[in-house]
Scaffold this motif. Structure first.
Motif, mmCIF file in Angstrom:
data_model
loop_
_atom_site.group_PDB
_atom_site.id
_atom_site.type_symbol
_atom_site.label_atom_id
_atom_site.label_comp_id
_atom_site.label_asym_id
_atom_site.label_seq_id
_atom_site.Cartn_x
_atom_site.Cartn_y
_atom_site.Cartn_z
ATOM 1 N N GLU A 16 0.823 -1.216 0.000
ATOM 2 C CA GLU A 16 0.000 0.000 0.000
ATOM 3 C C GLU A 16 0.859 1.270 0.000
ATOM 4 N N ILE A 17 1.986 1.210 0.674
ATOM 5 C CA ILE A 17 2.884 2.371 0.712
ATOM 6 C C ILE A 17 3.319 2.734 -0.707
ATOM 7 N N GLY A 18 3.715 1.716 -1.448
ATOM 8 C CA GLY A 18 4.142 1.939 -2.836
ATOM 9 C C GLY A 18 3.025 2.570 -3.643
ATOM 10 N N LYS A 19 1.810 2.043 -3.435
ATOM 11 C CA LYS A 19 0.653 2.548 -4.176
ATOM 12 C C LYS A 19 0.345 3.990 -3.796
ATOM 13 N N THR A 20 0.396 4.280 -2.495
ATOM 14 C CA THR A 20 0.013 5.615 -2.027
ATOM 15 C C THR A 20 1.025 6.678 -2.438
ATOM 16 N N PHE A 21 2.294 6.342 -2.292
ATOM 17 C CA PHE A 21 3.320 7.346 -2.593
ATOM 18 C C PHE A 21 3.482 7.597 -4.093
ATOM 19 N N PHE A 22 3.304 6.551 -4.883
ATOM 20 C CA PHE A 22 3.669 6.690 -6.294
ATOM 21 C C PHE A 22 2.491 6.661 -7.272
ATOM 22 N N SER A 23 1.257 6.637 -6.756
ATOM 23 C CA SER A 23 0.147 6.550 -7.709
ATOM 24 C C SER A 23 -0.145 7.935 -8.294
ATOM 25 N N ARG A 107 -10.150 -9.887 7.382
ATOM 26 C CA ARG A 107 -10.479 -8.550 6.875
ATOM 27 C C ARG A 107 -9.995 -7.466 7.845
ATOM 28 N N GLU A 108 -10.013 -7.787 9.134
ATOM 29 C CA GLU A 108 -9.555 -6.813 10.132
ATOM 30 C C GLU A 108 -8.063 -6.539 9.952
ATOM 31 N N VAL A 109 -7.326 -7.603 9.629
ATOM 32 C CA VAL A 109 -5.880 -7.458 9.401
ATOM 33 C C VAL A 109 -5.643 -6.596 8.158
ATOM 34 N N LEU A 110 -6.455 -6.834 7.145
ATOM 35 C CA LEU A 110 -6.355 -6.037 5.916
ATOM 36 C C LEU A 110 -6.618 -4.564 6.225
ATOM 37 N N LEU A 111 -7.645 -4.313 7.019
ATOM 38 C CA LEU A 111 -7.994 -2.938 7.379
ATOM 39 C C LEU A 111 -6.846 -2.272 8.140
ATOM 40 N N VAL A 112 -6.287 -2.994 9.096
ATOM 41 C CA VAL A 112 -5.179 -2.439 9.891
ATOM 42 C C VAL A 112 -3.984 -2.145 8.979
ATOM 43 N N GLY A 113 -3.668 -3.079 8.105
ATOM 44 C CA GLY A 113 -2.537 -2.889 7.192
ATOM 45 C C GLY A 113 -2.732 -1.683 6.292
ATOM 46 N N LYS A 114 -3.933 -1.569 5.740
ATOM 47 C CA LYS A 114 -4.223 -0.446 4.846
ATOM 48 C C LYS A 114 -4.193 0.878 5.616
ATOM 49 N N TYR A 115 -4.778 0.863 6.806
ATOM 50 C CA TYR A 115 -4.820 2.097 7.607
ATOM 51 C C TYR A 115 -3.405 2.539 7.977
ATOM 52 N N LEU A 116 -2.584 1.587 8.406
ATOM 53 C CA LEU A 116 -1.206 1.934 8.788
ATOM 54 C C LEU A 116 -0.419 2.483 7.597
ATOM 55 N N ALA A 117 -0.639 1.883 6.441
ATOM 56 C CA ALA A 117 0.065 2.358 5.238
ATOM 57 C C ALA A 117 -0.369 3.776 4.902
#
Lengths: 277, 254
Positions: A16-23, A107-117
């Motif tokens: 997600e970091i890659g996506k957020t920074f470079f999209s 799904r909760e893990v996915l949410l946490v990962g996305k939120y942290l990113a």
């Protein structure tokens, strides 16, 4: 096996970091973050070119006003909207969300990962912006004055407070827009609703005020709103019932947790059906 | 064994699937056929857990897949119809990411991913971003990602999409080979020739309902036709194919 969720969170954050920074979709977030820097940089250049006298009190008030109106209500708000709203909604548009939903990831893990990113990206972009803005605001002051302000005055306290408010803003708005992106198909509707709520929040009853990000952020700003900013701005800046930092910070975090729990409940029930979205 | 039991799916009250039931057994390839809009992709999404059925249930090894979706997904490998990938990742990064999310050991994932890329002829492009891959190359990455964790149940939705002739030939032989190793394979496709060659049994879907479900041989006997295409034409094709083809040719040249 016990740490599988940690491995998964790390993998999601990396992706997600890659996506957020470079999209390309997020390009305007950088422009938003740069906008106040241009204003403060311009201010210092004009002062230096014209040789105008430095007024610490005046500049500190100007920074406080612009930070509360432009940074908190516009840059941070719309920047977080751009980053966090795309975490789920953007993947629906790209038709790539099934990649996660097919993986054996809660799904909760996915949410946490996305939120942290999202948080990592937002905090990096906007805290850098805040610190640079602050530096640019006082760039026309003599070096010795700045050193004394940082060393003996309130310099560090103000700077860390503004940076802290920015981080908390990312935490709060991030959770709100993550939920909005998971909840609604059209981002304009929730964005407008949150914007209106945040704007009229000062007039809401004391209990309702606590369900707002701006309420906590305003309480944490190191400088009170200057009285000479005009009726419209003072309406936005005034905090009739400010809370102490010891209440504001946990309050903001509690508010964020509540929003994330609701978002997790929504994401758990989310179905992939790109065709109708 | 995968069991789809009386599954109905409605979108805003409109039924996309009605009372669909079939089984996919280990060691067999089960073909899933139907014209556009017949509900094939909806079924596949329900079987992979991306959609929940409005009624009915999907069982794997006798357990409803919604009881423990995470455990179920560990056993499933899915090749979607459209190769939408994260374009800024390289082929190797994508497979490593898949391995990480599936909790596979990093070293083993790397070795296996490298071997998949080698076998699919992508090893030289492993550091190239997926945005530069052709549709066929992306399809190969999706195949590798679906098979990386040695799934028990393999769901293939048009897996030959975009593949070149030699890769298609390899895959055509790989599917029965995997079935022979005890995998449960559900194969959804429009390409009847391949289905006829690789599938032991077929489900033919028409307007969201099962129109036929049996072995290819039995269907041939029952329908008294020599090919799966004829069976499909009788059960699921509503238009006069020859007439429409003639009209199209006339429109082009007229």
């Amino acid at each position: 096996m016990k740490t599988l969720w940690l491995t998964q969170v790390a993998a999601i954050v990396r992706l997600e970091i890659g996506k957020t920074f470079f999209s390309r979709r997020g390009l305007w977030v950088y422009l938003l973050a740069c906008m106040p820097m241009v204003i403060f940089g311009g201010h210092s250049i004009v002062w230096l070119k014209r040789g105008l006298p430095c007024d610490f009190g005046h500049d500190t008030n100007v920074f406080a006003s612009i930070f509360q109106v432009l940074d908190m209500r516009l840059t941070l708000f719309f920047g977080c909207l751009g980053i966090f709203m795309n975490l789920f909604r953007g993947e629906m548009l790209d038709r790539s969300l099934h990649f996660y939903f097919l993986s054996p990831v809660r799904r909760e893990v996915l949410l946490v990962g996305k939120y942290l990113a999202g948080l990592l990206a937002a905090v990096t972009i906007f805290t850098t912006s805040t610190v640079v803005q602050w530096g640019l605001m006082y760039a026309h002051f003599p070096k010795s004055v700045m050193e004394s302000y940082l060393r003996d005055g309130n310099g560090w306290r103000h700077l860390t407070a503004y940076a802290g408010v920015t981080v908390l803003g990312c935490i709060g708005y991030g959770s709100v827009f993550l939920l909005a992106g998971a909840l609604m198909k059209n981002p304009i509707v929730p964005a407008a609703a949150v914007l209106v709520w945040e704007s009229i929040n000062s007039f809401a009853p004391a209990v309702l005020q606590k369900f707002s990000v701006i309420y906590y952020l305003k309480s944490l700003c190191p400088i009170e709103a200057p009285p000479d900013v005009g009726p419209v701005f003072s309406m936005l800046l005034v905090n009739a019932d400010p809370v102490a930092p010891a209440v504001a910070v946990p309050g903001m975090l509690l508010f964020t947790m509540l929003v994330l729990v609701v978002a997790a409940m929504r994401v758990r029930k989310m179905e992939i059906h790109y065709g109708t979205d | 064994m995968l069991e789809v039991r009386n599954v109905t799916k409605r979108f805003r009250g409109i039924a996309a699937l009605t009372d669909v039931s079939f089984e996919a057994r280990p060691g067999e390839v089960t073909g899933y056929l139907g014209p556009n809009g017949s509900g094939k992709s909806t079924t596949v999404k329900i079987v992979t857990g991306l959609l929940a059925p409005s009624e009915g249930q999907v069982l794997y090894q006798g357990v409803d897949i919604r009881e423990d979706p995470v455990a179920y997904k560990r056993k499933v490998g899915y090749v979607p119809e459209e190769p939408h990938l994260y374009s800024y990742l390289t082929g190797e990064e994508y497979l490593e990411m898949t391995g990480d999310l599936r909790g596979l050991p990093r070293r083993r994932t790397r070795e296996k991913a490298a071997e998949f890329l080698r076998l699919f002829g992508l090893y030289g492009d492993r550091f190239v971003r997926l945005s530069s891959y052709s549709k066929g190359m992306r399809q190969k990455v999706l195949l590798a990602a679906a098979l990386l964790h040695n799934p028990e149940l393999i769901v293939l939705d048009e897996p030959f999409s975009g593949l070149d002739v030699s890769s298609a030939m390899v895959l055509r032989r790989t599917i029965p080979a995997l079935a022979a190793r005890g995998k449960v394979i559900l194969y959804s496709s429009h390409v009847l020739e391949v289905v006829e060659k690789v599938c032991a049994r077929v489900v033919i879907l028409h307007r969201g309902r099962v129109a036929a479900y049996d072995s290819v041989e039995r269907l041939r006997d029952l329908m008294n036709t020599p090919s799966l295409e004829d069976i499909f034409s009788q059960l699921a094709v509503e238009q006069d194919v020859d007439r429409v083809a003639g009209q199209l040719a006339a429109l082009v040249t007229g």
